[in-house]
Design an enzyme around this catalytic site. Sequence first.
Site, PDB file in Angstrom:
ATOM      1  N   CYS A   1       0.849  -1.192   0.000  1.00 41.26           N
ATOM      2  CA  CYS A   1       0.000   0.000   0.000  1.00 41.26           C
ATOM      3  C   CYS A   1       0.885   1.243   0.000  1.00 41.26           C
ATOM      4  O   CYS A   1       1.883   1.293   0.714  1.00 41.26           O
ATOM      5  CB  CYS A   1      -0.884   0.037   1.241  1.00 41.26           C
ATOM      6  SG  CYS A   1      -2.143  -1.238   1.267  1.00 41.26           S
ATOM      7  N   GLU A   2       0.519   2.226  -0.802  1.00 44.81           N
ATOM      8  CA  GLU A   2       1.240   3.505  -0.768  1.00 44.81           C
ATOM      9  C   GLU A   2       1.007   4.209   0.557  1.00 44.81           C
ATOM     10  O   GLU A   2       1.904   4.811   1.119  1.00 44.81           O
ATOM     11  CB  GLU A   2       0.774   4.412  -1.912  1.00 44.81           C
ATOM     12  CG  GLU A   2       1.489   4.161  -3.201  1.00 44.81           C
ATOM     13  CD  GLU A   2       1.102   5.178  -4.259  1.00 44.81           C
ATOM     14  OE1 GLU A   2       0.753   6.326  -3.936  1.00 44.81           O
ATOM     15  OE2 GLU A   2       1.168   4.807  -5.435  1.00 44.81           O
TER      16      GLU A   2
END
Length: 142
Positions: free
Chosen positions: A59-60
């Site tokens: 996930c960013e």
Amino acid sequence: MAEFPDCPFGTTITSGQILEALNSKTTWEDRYRQLILWGKALPDMPEALRLENVTVKGCESQVWIVSREEQGHWYFCADSDARIVKGLIAVVLAAVNNRTADEIRSFNMEAYFSDLKLFEHLSPSRGNGLKAIVDKIYQDIK
């Protein structure tokens, strides 16, 4: 371990209600606003649970998911530092929270996301993050 806060997703807010609410929106902007509202309804994760080993890789944004099993049902406490991601977490939790491992595994998450038309409007990185959230849940219930 810290107590899990009460979470309405998977208990009072179901995947069926999520589908109905999002599909009643006519524009992506309205759908986006609804996701943000659900994210605001997601309880904050206690700091004591925000450990490095519960972060979701891929996930960013920062995402934390902690799970526990009680009497055969799985419960999840999850949070993110991004508003839209919190809303996406809420959508996932509506489908898996307070369910047995068999119910979670048999729920067709891909069809659910397709029915919600989520991937049509998410950036590739956000879509990959959403898949990583689901993968983390599946790993936890093994």
